[in-house]
Design a protein around this motif. Sequence first.
Motif, short mmCIF file in Angstrom:
data_model
loop_
_atom_site.label_atom_id
_atom_site.label_comp_id
_atom_site.label_asym_id
_atom_site.label_seq_id
_atom_site.Cartn_x
_atom_site.Cartn_y
_atom_site.Cartn_z
N GLN A 166 33.31 -11.42 -80.28
CA GLN A 166 32.40 -12.56 -80.33
C GLN A 166 32.64 -13.35 -81.61
OE1 GLN A 166 28.34 -11.19 -80.44
NE2 GLN A 166 28.31 -11.29 -82.65
N LYS A 221 28.56 -15.58 -61.59
CA LYS A 221 28.05 -16.83 -62.11
C LYS A 221 26.57 -16.66 -62.45
CE LYS A 221 31.20 -19.81 -59.45
NZ LYS A 221 31.30 -20.92 -58.48
N PRO A 222 26.11 -17.23 -63.56
CA PRO A 222 24.68 -17.14 -63.89
C PRO A 222 23.84 -17.96 -62.92
CG PRO A 222 25.83 -18.57 -65.45
CD PRO A 222 26.88 -17.96 -64.58
N TRP A 233 19.38 -18.40 -70.97
CA TRP A 233 19.03 -16.99 -71.08
C TRP A 233 17.70 -16.92 -71.83
CZ3 TRP A 233 20.97 -13.20 -75.29
CH2 TRP A 233 20.31 -11.97 -75.13
N ILE A 256 23.18 -21.68 -71.80
CA ILE A 256 24.49 -21.20 -71.37
C ILE A 256 25.42 -22.40 -71.28
CG2 ILE A 256 25.77 -19.98 -69.58
CD1 ILE A 256 23.15 -18.61 -68.80
N ASP A 291 28.90 -22.15 -71.21
CA ASP A 291 30.09 -21.82 -70.42
C ASP A 291 29.99 -20.37 -69.99
OD1 ASP A 291 32.56 -22.15 -69.19
OD2 ASP A 291 33.69 -21.57 -70.97
N TYR A 292 30.42 -20.07 -68.78
CA TYR A 292 30.36 -18.69 -68.30
C TYR A 292 31.43 -18.49 -67.24
CZ TYR A 292 28.28 -14.13 -67.35
OH TYR A 292 28.08 -12.78 -67.24
N MET A 337 33.44 -15.27 -65.58
CA MET A 337 33.70 -13.84 -65.45
C MET A 337 34.28 -13.59 -64.07
SD MET A 337 32.97 -11.96 -68.13
CE MET A 337 32.59 -10.31 -67.54
N HIS A 352 35.17 -15.27 -70.42
CA HIS A 352 34.60 -15.77 -71.67
C HIS A 352 33.26 -16.44 -71.40
CE1 HIS A 352 35.75 -19.90 -70.52
NE2 HIS A 352 36.87 -19.36 -70.08
N GLN A 353 32.43 -16.45 -72.43
CA GLN A 353 31.09 -16.99 -72.33
C GLN A 353 30.78 -17.76 -73.60
OE1 GLN A 353 28.51 -13.62 -71.73
NE2 GLN A 353 29.86 -12.72 -70.20
N TYR A 397 27.26 -19.58 -75.62
CA TYR A 397 25.82 -19.78 -75.65
C TYR A 397 25.46 -20.63 -76.87
CZ TYR A 397 25.97 -15.73 -72.54
OH TYR A 397 26.26 -14.87 -71.53
N GLN A 425 30.30 -17.48 -78.98
CA GLN A 425 31.34 -17.38 -77.97
C GLN A 425 31.79 -15.93 -77.85
OE1 GLN A 425 34.27 -20.73 -77.82
NE2 GLN A 425 33.46 -21.17 -79.86
#
Length: 312
Positions: free
Chosen positions: A96, A241-242, A247, A258, A260-261, A263, A288-289, A291, A301
């Motif tokens: 991170q 996907k969220p 969050w 959020i 970018d997300y 996975m 990668h994510q 917030y 990140q």
Amino acid sequence: MLSSPHIPRKARSGVLLIVLAVGLTAFGTGCSDGTESRMETDSTEPLGSKEVTVPIPAVVTTIVSPGAEPRSLLRPEYPAGTVQRVTLHTSHHIEQQINDQSARDFSTPDLTIPMTAKTDADGIDLTLGTVTSPDPRLAKALTKTSGSHAGFDLSDLGTITALRLEPAPETSNPARAALEQAFYQAVYRSIAFPDLPVGEGAVWTVQQEVSGGVVLDQVTTATLTKRDGDRLTIELDVIQKPKSAVWNLPNNAGWLDIQDYVMQGNGTITVDLGLPLPVAGSITVGGHQAYRDPRSSSMLQQTIDTQVSWTE
């Protein structure tokens, strides 16, 4: 830590991100906030052997292509009392970065969990053998987990509906948390069968909500590449996907946007309809994510990679 008077007010949102980042690592595997926070404690006091049962969200299967003839329903066919010995291996790696600071490694140690599965009328009971890890500190904590129990409650279609965990009485806090995360990873990488007959080449999707601080919509595309009697080889492609753009932090601590997300992952497993657990295979999911803390514009990140493997 968040309320410490030694932390300047304008710096606290950044500290908030650092503290909560470890919790974020669990959301790709379905772990709860409490699971991950317990993992980070230094306490080695045993927590007792009380069984905990966690419901698993229902799945929806949809056939994309039924495959070639002959076709048949894919259903577990093992009688009560069936015994199987398998080994579960899990890894969970994460880096991170907050703003332009150097990236930090928040990975949790790999686990290797030999177990004996025995079926009954309600599902699968698991007795754990000697659990190991390459991390010396965790390996020491795991020495008292032998004889711990876990289990899966199943639907009529063989889908996992609940996860049961009952650590041995002397299991420490870090060891218990490591086992919890490993089994959550295994549950959310399991496969559900369609409710109509299929043959080789069949493709179906499995949609499931992955519970956690960030609720995810997980879609797994399964392809039956080979069938040899009761033994099935299935290729899997996973996308998460969220379900929300934010969050909501625990304990009413606010929220993170959020930004970018991504996975996704894939793998291949081999299952035997006459046995309760996969006999072989490996599934890797990563991405990668990003917030953002709306109160300070601080950015977090993460790069994540998780793997679940089965061997007999």
